[in-house]
Design a protein around this motif. Structure first.
Motif, PDB file in Angstrom:
ATOM      1  N   LEU A 223     -35.571 -26.867  31.948  1.00 31.37           N
ATOM      2  CA  LEU A 223     -36.364 -27.843  31.691  1.00 31.37           C
ATOM      3  C   LEU A 223     -37.251 -27.196  30.475  1.00 31.37           C
ATOM      4  O   LEU A 223     -37.844 -27.502  29.586  1.00 31.37           O
ATOM      5  N   ARG A 224     -37.688 -25.816  30.935  1.00 33.88           N
ATOM      6  CA  ARG A 224     -38.519 -25.217  29.802  1.00 33.88           C
ATOM      7  C   ARG A 224     -37.782 -24.810  28.520  1.00 33.88           C
ATOM      8  O   ARG A 224     -38.167 -24.750  27.560  1.00 33.88           O
ATOM      9  N   THR A 225     -36.374 -24.454  28.634  1.00 34.33           N
ATOM     10  CA  THR A 225     -35.575 -24.420  27.680  1.00 34.33           C
ATOM     11  C   THR A 225     -35.549 -25.641  26.810  1.00 34.33           C
ATOM     12  O   THR A 225     -35.552 -25.541  25.536  1.00 34.33           O
ATOM     13  N   LEU A 226     -35.375 -26.595  27.502  1.00 36.70           N
ATOM     14  CA  LEU A 226     -35.516 -27.818  26.685  1.00 36.70           C
ATOM     15  C   LEU A 226     -36.644 -28.125  25.631  1.00 36.70           C
ATOM     16  O   LEU A 226     -36.628 -28.359  24.498  1.00 36.70           O
ATOM     17  N   GLU A 227     -37.964 -27.840  26.453  1.00 36.17           N
ATOM     18  CA  GLU A 227     -39.228 -27.622  25.712  1.00 36.17           C
ATOM     19  C   GLU A 227     -39.195 -26.930  24.535  1.00 36.17           C
ATOM     20  O   GLU A 227     -39.607 -27.148  23.558  1.00 36.17           O
ATOM     21  N   ARG A 228     -38.680 -25.482  24.586  1.00 35.40           N
ATOM     22  CA  ARG A 228     -38.459 -24.460  23.621  1.00 35.40           C
ATOM     23  C   ARG A 228     -37.446 -25.016  22.522  1.00 35.40           C
ATOM     24  O   ARG A 228     -38.035 -25.030  21.394  1.00 35.40           O
ATOM     25  N   ALA A 229     -36.391 -25.666  22.841  1.00 30.05           N
ATOM     26  CA  ALA A 229     -35.631 -26.508  21.601  1.00 30.05           C
ATOM     27  C   ALA A 229     -36.405 -27.052  21.046  1.00 30.05           C
ATOM     28  O   ALA A 229     -36.426 -27.348  19.712  1.00 30.05           O
ATOM     29  N   ASN A 230     -37.044 -28.161  21.771  1.00 29.94           N
ATOM     30  CA  ASN A 230     -37.774 -29.282  21.032  1.00 29.94           C
ATOM     31  C   ASN A 230     -38.734 -28.778  20.152  1.00 29.94           C
ATOM     32  O   ASN A 230     -39.080 -29.235  19.091  1.00 29.94           O
ATOM     33  N   GLU A 231     -39.534 -27.632  20.477  1.00 29.93           N
ATOM     34  CA  GLU A 231     -40.568 -27.041  19.543  1.00 29.93           C
ATOM     35  C   GLU A 231     -40.028 -26.400  18.361  1.00 29.93           C
ATOM     36  O   GLU A 231     -40.525 -26.699  17.235  1.00 29.93           O
ATOM     37  N   ILE A 232     -38.638 -25.975  18.226  1.00 30.67           N
ATOM     38  CA  ILE A 232     -38.126 -25.228  17.166  1.00 30.67           C
ATOM     39  C   ILE A 232     -37.552 -26.540  16.292  1.00 30.67           C
ATOM     40  O   ILE A 232     -37.750 -26.740  14.977  1.00 30.67           O
ATOM     41  N   GLN A 233     -37.181 -27.476  17.024  1.00 34.92           N
ATOM     42  CA  GLN A 233     -36.649 -28.787  16.126  1.00 34.92           C
ATOM     43  C   GLN A 233     -37.872 -29.368  15.396  1.00 34.92           C
ATOM     44  O   GLN A 233     -37.724 -29.779  14.316  1.00 34.92           O
ATOM     45  N   ARG A 234     -39.144 -29.412  16.168  1.00 35.68           N
ATOM     46  CA  ARG A 234     -40.051 -30.236  15.518  1.00 35.68           C
ATOM     47  C   ARG A 234     -40.619 -29.321  14.257  1.00 35.68           C
ATOM     48  O   ARG A 234     -41.085 -29.732  13.351  1.00 35.68           O
ATOM     49  N   GLU A 235     -40.434 -28.062  14.515  1.00 38.66           N
ATOM     50  CA  GLU A 235     -40.969 -27.041  13.404  1.00 38.66           C
ATOM     51  C   GLU A 235     -40.277 -27.289  12.099  1.00 38.66           C
ATOM     52  O   GLU A 235     -40.556 -27.554  11.188  1.00 38.66           O
ATOM     53  N   ILE A 236     -38.861 -27.498  12.305  1.00 35.53           N
ATOM     54  CA  ILE A 236     -37.997 -27.556  11.069  1.00 35.53           C
ATOM     55  C   ILE A 236     -38.224 -29.149  10.478  1.00 35.53           C
ATOM     56  O   ILE A 236     -38.323 -29.158   9.500  1.00 35.53           O
ATOM     57  N   LEU A 237     -38.164 -30.137  11.449  1.00 30.45           N
ATOM     58  CA  LEU A 237     -38.266 -31.590  10.788  1.00 30.45           C
ATOM     59  C   LEU A 237     -39.802 -31.619  10.269  1.00 30.45           C
ATOM     60  O   LEU A 237     -39.694 -32.484   9.184  1.00 30.45           O
ATOM     61  N   GLU A 238     -40.706 -31.057  10.687  1.00 29.04           N
ATOM     62  CA  GLU A 238     -41.839 -30.990  10.125  1.00 29.04           C
ATOM     63  C   GLU A 238     -42.215 -30.442   8.705  1.00 29.04           C
ATOM     64  O   GLU A 238     -42.555 -30.688   7.650  1.00 29.04           O
ATOM     65  N   GLU A 239     -41.333 -29.392   8.653  1.00 26.47           N
ATOM     66  CA  GLU A 239     -41.138 -28.682   7.397  1.00 26.47           C
ATOM     67  C   GLU A 239     -40.371 -29.330   6.389  1.00 26.47           C
ATOM     68  O   GLU A 239     -40.678 -29.355   5.230  1.00 26.47           O
ATOM     69  N   LEU A 240     -39.337 -30.185   6.864  1.00 24.40           N
ATOM     70  CA  LEU A 240     -38.503 -30.873   5.978  1.00 24.40           C
ATOM     71  C   LEU A 240     -39.189 -32.261   5.526  1.00 24.40           C
ATOM     72  O   LEU A 240     -38.811 -32.752   4.417  1.00 24.40           O
ATOM     73  N   GLY A 241     -40.392 -32.210   6.345  1.00 28.10           N
ATOM     74  CA  GLY A 241     -41.065 -33.685   5.781  1.00 28.10           C
ATOM     75  C   GLY A 241     -40.989 -34.865   6.334  1.00 28.10           C
ATOM     76  O   GLY A 241     -41.225 -36.147   5.791  1.00 28.10           O
ATOM     77  N   ALA A 242     -40.337 -34.885   7.543  1.00 31.95           N
ATOM     78  CA  ALA A 242     -39.632 -36.046   8.352  1.00 31.95           C
ATOM     79  C   ALA A 242     -40.722 -36.692   8.902  1.00 31.95           C
ATOM     80  O   ALA A 242     -41.706 -35.948   9.660  1.00 31.95           O
ATOM     81  N   GLU A 243     -40.738 -38.082   9.055  1.00 34.09           N
ATOM     82  CA  GLU A 243     -41.718 -38.724  10.031  1.00 34.09           C
ATOM     83  C   GLU A 243     -40.922 -38.793  11.373  1.00 34.09           C
ATOM     84  O   GLU A 243     -39.762 -39.528  11.450  1.00 34.09           O
ATOM     85  N   ILE A 244     -41.360 -38.338  12.438  1.00 30.27           N
ATOM     86  CA  ILE A 244     -40.514 -37.877  13.533  1.00 30.27           C
ATOM     87  C   ILE A 244     -40.546 -39.197  14.541  1.00 30.27           C
ATOM     88  O   ILE A 244     -41.727 -39.854  14.862  1.00 30.27           O
ATOM     89  N   THR A 245     -39.599 -39.819  14.615  1.00 31.04           N
ATOM     90  CA  THR A 245     -39.663 -41.132  15.276  1.00 31.04           C
ATOM     91  C   THR A 245     -39.063 -41.045  16.775  1.00 31.04           C
ATOM     92  O   THR A 245     -38.988 -42.085  17.604  1.00 31.04           O
ATOM     93  N   TRP A 246     -38.212 -40.289  17.225  1.00 29.53           N
ATOM     94  CA  TRP A 246     -37.508 -40.125  18.539  1.00 29.53           C
ATOM     95  C   TRP A 246     -37.590 -38.507  18.851  1.00 29.53           C
ATOM     96  O   TRP A 246     -37.362 -37.610  18.304  1.00 29.53           O
ATOM     97  N   GLN A 247     -37.433 -38.549  20.261  1.00 31.15           N
ATOM     98  CA  GLN A 247     -37.238 -37.053  20.993  1.00 31.15           C
ATOM     99  C   GLN A 247     -36.802 -37.365  22.202  1.00 31.15           C
ATOM    100  O   GLN A 247     -36.915 -38.289  23.184  1.00 31.15           O
TER     101      GLN A 247
END
Length: 530
Positions: free
Chosen positions: A431-455
């Motif tokens: 579960l902690r690893t899932l949180e870490r993976a989500n953190e990195i995914q969010r960093e990439i998608l925000e840098e890409l300029g995406a509007e995040i709609t699902w997780q």
């Protein structure tokens, strides 16, 4: 096509299961001149029907099991842990070819530390073999399956030769991710795929149907029917619609597999038996074969048959961009990142990042799923389709004894046998690893300029349908079911192949490791028969 399902006389080896592990073992042993019979619970599918199955896959009226003729009575199961329901039938196939008929087709090697988890990461257990032991068989498996890949992954374990085929080029959406990843210092690299980037082994190059999971109509994606048919050309006999009910045995060896057919029940005798039924049906068969000698199930003197059931967990995130992304233009992954994989320790496990080429619905799925037509449909597709991006990740689950496959005491299948109970539990480290993976995914998608709609993360994660660990290998007979050569500790003529023998799961798709272990085990079976 023969419908003779009677036993084969004077068989050297009986292989139970015609998925990737069983098919490779059967082919290798038949090539060595052994008299091989393969018993497969499901049917042999006609390859000419694959376009029809593709049509089912894209129509909302059909569920995933319908694509490959799932049978609710035959395939009934129980998931007794209310906290972690396991949807077993969502992506399993019973039939010649097994799970490779519907798999995604990604084929990575485990990393070196995956074999030494306890020693290197402080959790789990060490395998009785290391990466060096399996390395030549990984190369052999890549040639047998046909893998398209490149040597551009700086985090991958060492290899001895290039992949058999060049890697698929990065997709259009990979290019969108590349700049964002560079800005946040995350490396992208190609994905090794068990699909042809060029003509290979008599099969065509990928033609881009895009329905890779759950059906490839062209045959460019590898499936185990390739080796089943090759084994038959070398003299093996394959009997479909022949679910094994139990294994007859004495204290030291198996004498026969008792199997049912549409015409009645039969006994297949052989000198040796190789069980290749997957991480759920393999322990189930052993438990169904209980006797006076083995009151808790065959090959179960350790009490661990069915224990330590593992899967990979999924972490994902996605959204939309204000520009075209060509979503679903490619039906499989062409880029990923293993950058954080070997950072794993006691607190956070290994994981790999995936860059989706198929985020959001395809235009066909969108059109078939709505009630509008004509100009209204066209306007909705323009509004909803073509701007979505997404990322995924596979996360390791640690082996734990309270995650297991058992026989349900109340439910039975169409043959009157107790059905499997997949009692799935997930550890806090995952579960902690899932949180870490989500953190990195969010960093990439925000840098890409995406509007995040699902997780998809710790609260709503699900399995990747990689069934592992239920007949684990090890040197100590009290702590494992099979030895390093995959022969059961208890029975001198019984081997188990497949991901059920994995002591730990890592976070890589398991099929290449399944194939490598199967090729290695085939050598040992052949040597024992001499």
């Amino acid at each position: 096509m023969s419908t003779d399902r009677t036993p084969v006389g004077d068989a050297d080896v009986c292989v139970i299961g015609a998925g990737p592990a069983g098919a490779l073992v059967a082919d290798r042993l038949a090539d060595a001149g052994r008299r091989v019979v393969v018993l497969e619970a499901g049917p042999r599918f006609d390859p000419d029907d694959r376009l029809e199955r593709q049509e089912r896959a894209i129509r909302p009226a059909y569920d995933r099991p319908d694509v490959w003729d799932g049978d609710p009575e035959r395939d009934v199961h129980v998931s007794s842990n209310e906290d972690w329901f396991y949807p077993l039938n969502h992506t399993r196939v019973k039939g010649v070819g097994g799970s490779t008929l519907h798999w995604q087709g990604m084929v990575m090697r485990l990393h070196e530390d995956d074999f030494d988890s306890a020693s290197e990461r402080g959790v789990g257990v060490d395998w009785p073999i290391g990466y060096a032991d399996l390395r030549p068989y990984y190369a052999e498996a890549e040639r047998e399956i046909g893998v398209a890949g490149a040597d551009d992954n700086p985090f991958a374990p060492p290899r001895e030769e290039p992949h058999p085929m060049p890697a698929f080029k990065p997709s259009y959406s990979d290019g969108l991710f590349a700049e964002a990843c560079e800005n946040v210092e995350i490396a992208m690299h190609s994905v090794p795929n068990a699909r042809n980037s060029e003509v290979y082994d008599g099969r065509s190059a990928c033609v881009g149907y895009g329905t890779c999971q759950p059906v490839c109509p062209s045959g460019a994606k590898y499936d185990a029917t390739v080796h089943v048919e090759r084994a038959e050309e070398r003299g093996a006999t394959v009997i479909d619609r022949a679910p094994v009910q139990y294994l007859e045995h004495d204290a030291d060896s198996i004498s026969a597999a008792v199997y049912a057919t549409p015409d009645g029940e039969h006994r297949q005798e052989a000198d040796s038996f190789v069980i290749a039924c997957g991480g759920v049906e393999t322990p189930r068969l052993l438990l169904l074969s209980e006797s006076e000698q083995y009151p808790n199930g065959l090959a179960n003197s350790s009490g661990l048959v069915g224990k330590f059931f593992m899967d990979h967990l999924f972490a994902g995130m996605g959204g939309t961009l204000e520009e075209p992304t060509r979503q679903n233009h490619v039906g499989f992954l062409t880029s990923e990142s293993h950058q954080f994989y070997d950072d794993a320790d006691e607190e956070v496990g290994p994981f790999k990042l995936e860059f989706f080429n198929y985020a959001g619905p395809s235009p066909v799925e969108s059109a078939l799923g709505g009630d509008d037509w004509g100009d209204e449909l066209l306007e909705r597709l323009r509004r909803e389709y073509g701007t979505q991006v997404g990322m995924g990740a596979l996360v390791e689950q640690l082996p734990r004894e309270d995650s297991y496959v058992a026989l349900d005491p109340d439910r039975t299948d169409d043959r009157g046998n107790p059905v499997p109970d997949v009692h799935w539990n997930v550890d806090e480290r995952a579960l902690r690893t899932l949180e870490r993976a989500n953190e990195i995914q969010r960093e990439i998608l925000e840098e890409l300029g995406a509007e995040i709609t699902w997780q998809v993360g710790p609260e709503n994660t699900g399995p990747a349908y990689h069934h592992m660990g239920t007949t684990r290998m090890g040197d100590d007979p009290d702590e494992s079911v099979v030895n390093a050569r995959l022969r059961t500790h208890d029975l001198e003529n019984c081997w188990i192949v497949g991901s059920s023998v994995f002591p730990t799961g890592g976070a890589m798709n398991p099929t290449l490791t399944i194939a490598a272990l199967a090729l290695r085990a085939a050598e040992h079976v052949d040597a024992e028969l001499k």
